[in-house]
Design an enzyme around this catalytic site. Structure first.
Site, PDB file in Angstrom:
ATOM      1  N   ASN A 218       0.827  -1.207   0.000  1.00  0.00           N
ATOM      2  CA  ASN A 218       0.000   0.000   0.000  1.00  0.00           C
ATOM      3  C   ASN A 218       0.857   1.251   0.000  1.00  0.00           C
ATOM      4  OD1 ASN A 218      -1.886  -2.098   1.823  1.00  0.00           O
ATOM      5  ND2 ASN A 218      -2.942  -0.926   0.253  1.00  0.00           N
ATOM      6  N   ALA A 219       0.498   2.208  -0.850  1.00  0.00           N
ATOM      7  CA  ALA A 219       1.180   3.504  -0.919  1.00  0.00           C
ATOM      8  C   ALA A 219       2.672   3.358  -1.199  1.00  0.00           C
ATOM      9  CB  ALA A 219       0.946   4.307   0.365  1.00  0.00           C
ATOM     10  N   GLY A 248      -7.835  -8.244   4.137  1.00  0.00           N
ATOM     11  CA  GLY A 248      -8.457  -8.675   2.898  1.00  0.00           C
ATOM     12  C   GLY A 248      -8.883  -7.525   2.001  1.00  0.00           C
ATOM     13  N   ASP A 273      -3.124  -0.706  11.390  1.00  0.00           N
ATOM     14  CA  ASP A 273      -3.364   0.606  10.771  1.00  0.00           C
ATOM     15  C   ASP A 273      -4.749   1.101  11.194  1.00  0.00           C
ATOM     16  OD1 ASP A 273      -2.755   2.850   9.258  1.00  0.00           O
ATOM     17  OD2 ASP A 273      -3.425   1.987   7.371  1.00  0.00           O
ATOM     18  N   GLY A 308      -6.968   3.991   6.427  1.00  0.00           N
ATOM     19  CA  GLY A 308      -6.728   3.168   7.601  1.00  0.00           C
ATOM     20  C   GLY A 308      -7.654   1.965   7.590  1.00  0.00           C
TER      21      GLY A 308
END
Length: 378
Positions: A218-219, A248, A273, A308
């Site tokens: 992610n990111a 998931g 997160d 998040g």
């Protein structure tokens, strides 16, 4: 007079292996014995009733919980409430996490964590500063107006927690050469995240002491066959840790399986997160002026951008077993022993063995329902 606790009839996972019908003795906040010949006279006895007793979960990325977001409430009381929101799901140690914010908010959050540790708020072992030194190309939900280059005194600020761990997530390609090396020399744990860096950028960062990667996949620039990107560098490296949001939604189960099979064993740790919705009745909150809603465990803006998670650690363990296919012991290590090692706390956390902190979680292995938690034996 010191109270002795004896937890009996447990299916103990000590951090390495399972033991049936085990007994754990706790004295003065530490594990003093496992499966002793006899329980000390006068001990308080807790019957585990055959449930799994495991090392308490350690979460290095917790934006909020219990209805509180650290960015909105950078105070000891706010941190206490976040911890309480997560403790009911087996978390016994955490890094409250500040999402990209102003200089004033960063200083306030560091001071609040310092005071929380000084006051003995259970389970607080440091702070995670996720930003503001990120790459706007991979900003995710972070505010592009606050993301900024490092100031002249940034290293001093990022190194200013005297009594706990400081984890900093940054985009290595946006930092001057030598910055990561200086941070590491000051005891800061540095992770790459919200980065559009190349594979070569990450190799340079690893050479300076980069310790890990924030929310793998992610990111960050993705793995491609000619440019492995940040994700490829993260998975290929044997010495760094990767945080994984096993809900998931953030990562497809197949991608999680690839990462776990390919990455060096012991180097993938579960993170939540988590946002304020974890451990709270209200499943919506505001961040940066935008409403975020949690539906079916997925936190997102109105346009669908992930913001998040609504994940807790026992659910992350359950998902690791059911979605990734790891055995329960490995899922528990990913939730405790491996993050303890990442934080350089594995000499006292992540195992239920004599001399270790009595941080423990008791849960039903069929339903993954947490029955009880202990932090320092309480």
């Amino acid at each position: 007079m010191m109270t002795v606790l004896a937890i009996k009839n447990a299916r103990l996972f000590d951090g390495e292996q399972f033991h049936d019908d085990a007994c754990v003795i706790v004295e003065n906040g530490k594990v003093s014995a496992v499966s002793p010949a006899r329980i000390p006279d006068g001990a308080d006895i807790f019957d585990a009733r055959g449930n799994v007793l495991a090392p308490g979960f350690i979460d290095v990325q917790v934006n909020g919980g219990g209805g509180v977001l650290l960015n909105h409430t950078p105070s000891v009381d706010g941190i206490r409430q976040i911890m309480a929101g997560h403790r009911q799901f087996g978390t016994t140690a955490m890094l409250p996490t500040l999402i990209t914010d102003t200089r004033e908010k960063m200083l306030a959050a560091i001071e609040a964590v310092k005071n929380a540790i000084d006051e003995g708020v259970p389970g607080i072992v440091g702070i995670h500063l996720e930003g503001p030194y990120l790459n706007t190309e991979r900003k995710g939900v972070h505010d592009a107006n606050i993301i900024r280059p490092m100031e002249d005194d940034a290293i001093e600020v990022l190194s200013s927690l005297p009594n706990g761990r400081i984890l900093v997530t940054m985009a290595p390609e946006k930092a001057k050469p030598g910055t990561i090396e200086k941070l590491c020399a000051n005891g800061v744990l540095v992770c790459a995240g919200h980065t559009a860096g190349t594979y070569d950028d990450i190799q340079k960062a690893i050479g300076e002491g980069l310790r890990g990667f924030t929310h793998l996949f992610n990111a960050m620039s993705p793995l491609a066959h000619r440019e492995p990107g940040v994700a490829g560098a993260a998975i290929a490296d044997k010495n760094t840790w990767c945080g994984l949001i096993a809900d998931g939604y953030h990562v497809h189960p197949a991608a999680m399986q690839v990462a776990v099979r390919a990455k060096q064993t012991g180097k993938i740790m579960l993170v939540t997160d988590a946002m304020p919705t974890v451990g709270a009745k209200t499943k919506r909150f505001v961040l940066g002026g935008e409403e975020i809603i949690a539906i079916d465990g997925r936190c997102a803006l109105a346009d669908g951008t992930l913001a998040g998670s609504d994940l807790d650690m026992i659910s992350a363990v359950k998902n690791s077993v059911e979605m990734i296919g790891v055995d329960l012991g490995e899922a528990l290590r990913m939730a405790s022993l491996y993050p303890a090692a990442f934080l350089k706390l594995d000499d006292r956390k992540g195992k239920i063995m004599p001399g270790f902190d009595a941080d423990m979680v008791l849960f039903d292995p069929q339903t993954f329902q947490v029955k009880h938690t202990w932090i320092s034996g309480i």
